[in-house]
Design a protein around this motif. Structure first.
Motif, mmCIF file in Angstrom:
data_model
loop_
_atom_site.group_PDB
_atom_site.id
_atom_site.type_symbol
_atom_site.label_atom_id
_atom_site.label_comp_id
_atom_site.label_asym_id
_atom_site.label_seq_id
_atom_site.Cartn_x
_atom_site.Cartn_y
_atom_site.Cartn_z
ATOM 1 N N MET A 237 0.870 -1.171 0.000
ATOM 2 C CA MET A 237 0.000 0.000 0.000
ATOM 3 C C MET A 237 0.903 1.215 0.000
ATOM 4 O O MET A 237 1.755 1.364 0.877
ATOM 5 C CB MET A 237 -0.817 -0.033 1.287
ATOM 6 N N VAL A 238 0.760 2.088 -0.997
ATOM 7 C CA VAL A 238 1.659 3.250 -1.051
ATOM 8 C C VAL A 238 0.989 4.534 -0.577
ATOM 9 O O VAL A 238 1.661 5.483 -0.193
ATOM 10 C CB VAL A 238 2.283 3.451 -2.446
ATOM 11 N N GLU A 239 -0.332 4.583 -0.647
ATOM 12 C CA GLU A 239 -1.040 5.790 -0.196
ATOM 13 C C GLU A 239 -2.475 5.408 0.116
ATOM 14 O O GLU A 239 -3.044 4.525 -0.515
ATOM 15 C CB GLU A 239 -1.000 6.863 -1.304
ATOM 16 N N GLU A 240 -3.015 6.092 1.108
ATOM 17 C CA GLU A 240 -4.398 5.795 1.480
ATOM 18 C C GLU A 240 -4.980 6.998 2.202
ATOM 19 O O GLU A 240 -4.286 7.657 2.986
ATOM 20 C CB GLU A 240 -4.399 4.578 2.414
ATOM 21 N N GLY A 241 -6.242 7.301 1.937
ATOM 22 C CA GLY A 241 -6.844 8.440 2.623
ATOM 23 C C GLY A 241 -8.180 8.810 2.025
ATOM 24 O O GLY A 241 -8.680 8.104 1.136
ATOM 25 N N PRO A 242 -8.770 9.920 2.497
ATOM 26 C CA PRO A 242 -10.033 10.380 1.915
ATOM 27 C C PRO A 242 -9.857 10.569 0.405
ATOM 28 O O PRO A 242 -8.843 11.133 -0.035
ATOM 29 C CB PRO A 242 -10.281 11.719 2.619
ATOM 30 N N THR A 243 -10.831 10.098 -0.371
ATOM 31 C CA THR A 243 -10.673 10.085 -1.830
ATOM 32 C C THR A 243 -10.328 11.469 -2.387
ATOM 33 O O THR A 243 -9.418 11.604 -3.206
ATOM 34 C CB THR A 243 -11.969 9.548 -2.480
ATOM 35 N N ASP A 244 -11.045 12.495 -1.935
ATOM 36 C CA ASP A 244 -10.786 13.832 -2.481
ATOM 37 C C ASP A 244 -9.355 14.272 -2.175
ATOM 38 O O ASP A 244 -8.677 14.843 -3.033
ATOM 39 C CB ASP A 244 -11.763 14.854 -1.890
ATOM 40 N N ALA A 245 -8.902 13.991 -0.946
ATOM 41 C CA ALA A 245 -7.557 14.422 -0.549
ATOM 42 C C ALA A 245 -6.502 13.710 -1.390
ATOM 43 O O ALA A 245 -5.546 14.332 -1.876
ATOM 44 C CB ALA A 245 -7.330 14.144 0.936
ATOM 45 N N VAL A 246 -6.678 12.410 -1.584
ATOM 46 C CA VAL A 246 -5.673 11.646 -2.345
ATOM 47 C C VAL A 246 -5.640 12.087 -3.801
ATOM 48 O O VAL A 246 -4.569 12.253 -4.389
ATOM 49 C CB VAL A 246 -5.954 10.126 -2.235
ATOM 50 N N PHE A 247 -6.812 12.331 -4.393
ATOM 51 C CA PHE A 247 -6.830 12.700 -5.810
ATOM 52 C C PHE A 247 -6.491 14.178 -6.022
ATOM 53 O O PHE A 247 -5.884 14.541 -7.020
ATOM 54 C CB PHE A 247 -8.185 12.367 -6.438
ATOM 55 N N ASP A 248 -6.884 15.042 -5.082
ATOM 56 C CA ASP A 248 -6.588 16.473 -5.248
ATOM 57 C C ASP A 248 -5.116 16.761 -4.955
ATOM 58 O O ASP A 248 -4.484 17.574 -5.632
ATOM 59 C CB ASP A 248 -7.430 17.342 -4.297
ATOM 60 N N SER A 249 -4.574 16.126 -3.917
ATOM 61 C CA SER A 249 -3.154 16.339 -3.630
ATOM 62 C C SER A 249 -2.484 15.026 -3.264
ATOM 63 O O SER A 249 -2.252 14.725 -2.090
ATOM 64 C CB SER A 249 -2.952 17.378 -2.529
ATOM 65 N N PRO A 250 -2.184 14.228 -4.306
ATOM 66 C CA PRO A 250 -1.498 12.961 -4.068
ATOM 67 C C PRO A 250 -0.137 13.234 -3.424
ATOM 68 O O PRO A 250 0.507 14.228 -3.761
ATOM 69 C CB PRO A 250 -1.325 12.381 -5.473
ATOM 70 N N GLN A 251 0.259 12.367 -2.506
ATOM 71 C CA GLN A 251 1.538 12.565 -1.836
ATOM 72 C C GLN A 251 2.608 11.637 -2.384
ATOM 73 O O GLN A 251 3.755 11.996 -2.506
ATOM 74 C CB GLN A 251 1.358 12.306 -0.329
ATOM 75 N N HIS A 252 2.204 10.421 -2.726
ATOM 76 C CA HIS A 252 3.178 9.453 -3.240
ATOM 77 C C HIS A 252 3.417 9.691 -4.730
ATOM 78 O O HIS A 252 2.485 9.988 -5.475
ATOM 79 C CB HIS A 252 2.668 8.029 -3.008
ATOM 80 N N ARG A 253 4.673 9.557 -5.121
ATOM 81 C CA ARG A 253 5.032 9.800 -6.522
ATOM 82 C C ARG A 253 4.330 8.822 -7.462
ATOM 83 O O ARG A 253 4.087 9.130 -8.626
ATOM 84 C CB ARG A 253 6.550 9.692 -6.699
ATOM 85 N N TYR A 254 4.017 7.631 -6.947
ATOM 86 C CA TYR A 254 3.308 6.671 -7.794
ATOM 87 C C TYR A 254 1.869 7.119 -8.038
ATOM 88 O O TYR A 254 1.384 7.073 -9.178
ATOM 89 C CB TYR A 254 3.324 5.268 -7.176
ATOM 90 N N THR A 255 1.208 7.577 -6.992
ATOM 91 C CA THR A 255 -0.171 8.054 -7.155
ATOM 92 C C THR A 255 -0.194 9.227 -8.126
ATOM 93 O O THR A 255 -1.071 9.331 -8.995
ATOM 94 C CB THR A 255 -0.757 8.497 -5.799
ATOM 95 N N GLU A 256 0.793 10.099 -7.975
ATOM 96 C CA GLU A 256 0.893 11.254 -8.873
ATOM 97 C C GLU A 256 0.994 10.784 -10.337
ATOM 98 O O GLU A 256 0.290 11.280 -11.216
ATOM 99 C CB GLU A 256 2.131 12.075 -8.486
ATOM 100 N N ALA A 257 1.853 9.785 -10.558
ATOM 101 C CA ALA A 257 2.036 9.274 -11.920
ATOM 102 C C ALA A 257 0.769 8.584 -12.426
ATOM 103 O O ALA A 257 0.383 8.719 -13.585
ATOM 104 C CB ALA A 257 3.211 8.300 -11.948
ATOM 105 N N LEU A 258 0.113 7.869 -11.529
ATOM 106 C CA LEU A 258 -1.115 7.162 -11.904
ATOM 107 C C LEU A 258 -2.189 8.170 -12.321
ATOM 108 O O LEU A 258 -2.902 7.975 -13.305
ATOM 109 C CB LEU A 258 -1.595 6.341 -10.693
ATOM 110 N N LEU A 259 -2.291 9.259 -11.572
ATOM 111 C CA LEU A 259 -3.287 10.281 -11.905
ATOM 112 C C LEU A 259 -2.934 10.990 -13.205
ATOM 113 O O LEU A 259 -3.805 11.316 -14.000
ATOM 114 C CB LEU A 259 -3.397 11.300 -10.763
#
Ligand SMILES: Nc1ncnc2c1ncn2[C@@H]1O[C@H](COP(=O)(O)OP(=O)(O)OP(=O)(O)O)[C@@H](O)[C@H]1O
Ligand SMILES: [Mg+2]
Length: 346
Positions: A237-259
């Motif tokens: 698991m690389v990142e987890e949190g409220p959906t809006d928070a994760v998608f609006d300001s991803p913290q992990h570089r992988y989530t950022e790349a995925l978005l």
């Protein structure tokens, strides 16, 4: 800051699931912790092979023979990893149900549709066969199966892929599960039916307080339909949190790349998306430290240190496992701007 949350319906703690192969164990899920509360919808996203389905199958107790597990998976306080076969069987249906990614193959080819829907209801809900049939007709209507009464006497091979997928969803909902794990539940369906089914799941969730784990490649779909989202990469698991928070300001570089590899509503349709270069590591020999580091532009020596990828607590339960998190000014996509399912199709 810790956020107080209700007693979870599902509590997965430090779960490892591996599969023995001739060339060593495939570490499909490698130290995952996740909670789902009653009535909560949690999205599970990540590239193909990241371990989403193996995590789901572990919760269901439906792993291949050569699989092993450690950690705990508490479902309403009962550890499904150590429960007796009898207890586990009694939970499948009313406690937890799953819509499988490959819906066509999950149906029994030699048993009529009607029986496949009703047998769980008769066994678990203690209702009569005829009552179960009436409920099956109502369920099939809800999932958009035309002429449902006639369909009950069909065998799976007589139905299209889309119809079989709807039947699977009806079977999963038949025993009114406390938790539904939906693994790519609407991929074979056209946009209208897809929306109809996701609306139905939302309705069941809110009226009955059902917990929902929604696994999907479609970030747009997860953005609009979940309270929290968990991002998996190579079994972690690389990142987890409220959906809006994760998608609006991803913290992990992988989530950022995925978005960044997901189309957004305001982008021209034909725009080429940024693909994530490289591939997942070999799940039998994952790199030390952060498993995304070999593909990450921000990686340095600190990322390769064992333990570099532990989840760090953040505000409002937004956790990430990145040594060099994305600066908070953010490059995320407002969750509302992600394209709905139909826009992401090619
Ligand atoms: N029966 C199996 N035997 C050996 N390895 C397996 C088996 N099933 C899955 N795996 C491996 O486990 C890892 C996780 O697979 P899993 O199916 O959970 O990925 P996923 O995230 O669901 O991917 P997808 O998005 O394609 O459905 C992968 O490396 C996969 O190759
Ligand atoms: Mg899968």
């Amino acid at each position: 800051m810790t956020v107080s949350r209700p007693q979870p319906l599902l509590s997965v703690a430090d779960l490892h699931t591996w599969i023995a192969t001739d060339s060593g164990p495939v570490r499909a899920v490698d130290g995952v912790t996740l909670e789902v509360a009653a009535g909560e919808a949690v999205g599970l996203v990540g590239e193909s092979g990241s371990g989403k389905s193996m995590l789901a199958k572990t919760v269901m107790g439906l792993l291949p023979d050569r699989a092993g597990t450690s950690g705990s998976v508490l479902l309403d306080g009962v550890d499904v990893l150590t429960a007796s076969e009898k207890v586990r069987q009694s939970m499948l249906g009313p406690k937890v149900a799953m819509v499988f990614q490959d819906a066509g193959r999950a149906l029994n080819p030699v048993v009529r549709i009607g029986r496949q829907i009703t047998e769980g209801m008769v066994r678990h809900l203690g209702i009569s066969g005829s009552e179960a049939r009436e409920r099956a007709v109502a369920l099939l209507t809800e999932v958009g199966v035309p002429d449902p009464r006639r369909r009950l006497s069909n065998y799976p091979f007589q139905l299209s892929g889309g119809m079989r997928q709807r039947i699977m969803i009806a079977i999963a909902l038949a025993c009114e599960p406390d938790l539904l794990i939906a693994d790519e539940p609407t991929t074979a369906l056209d946009v209208t039916v897809q929306r109809q089914i996701l609306d139905l799941l939302d309705r069941v969730r809110t009226t009955r307080g059902m917990g929902l784990v929604l696994i999907s490649h479609d970030l747009g779909l997860v953005a609009g339909r979940t309270d929290r989202v968990a991002v998996m990469y190579a079994g972690r698991m690389v990142e987890e949190g409220p959906t809006d928070a994760v998608f609006d300001s991803p913290q992990h570089r992988y989530t950022e790349a995925l978005l960044a590899s997901t189309p957004s509503l305001d982008a021209p349709r034909a725009r080429r998306m940024r693909v994530i270069e490289g591939a997942l590591p070999d799940p039998r020999r994952p790199p030390e430290g952060c498993r995304f580091a070999p593909r990450c532009g921000a990686a340095d020596a600190a990322c390769g240190v064992p333990g570099a990828d532990v989840l760090r607590d953040g505000v409002l339960g937004h956790r990430h496992a990145c040594v060099h998190p994305v600066p908070l000014s953010g490059v995320g996509v407002p969750a509302g701007a992600l394209a709905p399912a139909d826009e992401t199709r090619s």
